[in-house]
Enzyme design. Structure first.
Site, PDB file in Angstrom:
ATOM      1  CB  VAL A  12      -0.937   0.014   1.225  1.00  0.00           C
ATOM      2  CG1 VAL A  12      -1.839   1.247   1.184  1.00  0.00           C
ATOM      3  CG2 VAL A  12      -1.759  -1.261   1.280  1.00  0.00           C
ATOM      4  CG  ASP A 116       7.568   1.966   1.374  1.00  0.00           C
ATOM      5  OD1 ASP A 116       7.874   2.298   2.535  1.00  0.00           O
ATOM      6  OD2 ASP A 116       7.449   2.796   0.442  1.00  0.00           O
TER       7      ASP A 116
END
Length: 263
Positions: A12, A116
């Site tokens: 995401v 991430d």
């Protein structure tokens, strides 16, 4: 391919959500999708979007037996977890504190590292097994550095191309909003082409300059890999700085972290 026992991996980002499936025991993504990240999405909306996209490939919730998510949008981590509980029937692993990554974090406050960025670093080191840098072209352009012994050393963050374009559009009344595509040449023959040239060559120059300094500090053989939605718009103009592009680097890192946390 239809069939049960697939791993769902979800990345995401601030702008886009990229997710894919790994077959049991496979090391490459078999299916993947992207959609715009909507911060207000509920678990039911995420479930509906996932169901519809799976159906386009002849798949369904029953095919997914395990899952993992990394998110730069904190409120969506919880919604993806709830979605997995409600529709997939299992607990989704969330990358964050307490999750094993196999990578020591050598910065002042390890909790500051975006999920991430850590996932990308894990995937890059697994590939190269030596000093490496990940350049992620997303909402921001991030440079993440991994040592020869597999330690996360820190990184560099700069505004991304889309942020720069939005700021230019908002602050300069006569300049149009421009799609990021390859320019026809260095010297633009129109306002649109001039902006496209500035984005492509300007960010390529930034990447070349930063990577040159990183290699001067880390060693000339430092591997540099690019990923992210806008990598292919910029990297062609900075080929000497980047060794390769991998659109699935983050998804691969999620698979590696999921495997590390089993058993």
């Amino acid at each position: 391919m239809p069939g049960e026992n697939k791993l769902l991996v979800v990345d995401v980002g601030n702008t886009q959500t990229h997710f894919g499936l790994f077959e049991d025991g496979a090391d490459r993504v078999s299916q993947d999708w992207r959609f715009a990240t909507v911060r207000e999405s509920t678990c039911d909306e995420l479930g509906a979007a996932l169901s519809n996209l799976l159906a386009l490939r002849g798949l369904g919730f029953k095919d997914i037996t395990r899952s993992i998510v990394s998110s730069t949008v904190p409120q969506l981590s919880e919604q993806w977890m709830l979605m997995a509980q409600r529709y997939l029937g299992h607990e989704m692993l969330v990358v964050g504190p307490g999750v094993r990554t196999g990578m020591p974090i050598r910065i002042d406050n390890p909790r500051e590292v975006g999920a991430d960025r850590l996932v990308n670093s894990v995937a890059a080191y697994d590939r190269y097994k030596t000093t490496c840098v990940v350049v992620d072209f997303g909402t921001a352009i991030t440079y993440d550095v991994v040592s020869d012994s597999g330690e996360y050393l820190g990184g560099i963050i700069t505004p991304g191309a889309e942020i720069s374009l939005d700021a230019l559009y908002e602050r300069a009344a006569k300049l149009p909003k421009v799609e990021i595509v390859e320019p026809r040449g260095l010297i633009g023959k129109s306002t649109v082409e001039a902006i496209r040239s500035g984005i492509a060559y300007g960010f390529a120059g930034q990447v070349e300059g930063i990577v040159r300094r990183l290699r001067a500090e880390l060693g000339p053989d430092t591997a540099v890999i690019a990923t992210g939605g806008l990598a292919r718009a910029v990297v062609p103009f900075a080929r000497e700085a980047i060794d390769e592009i991998d659109d699935y680097l983050t998804l691969t890192g999620l698979r590696l972290i999921w495997e590390l946390n089993q058993g």
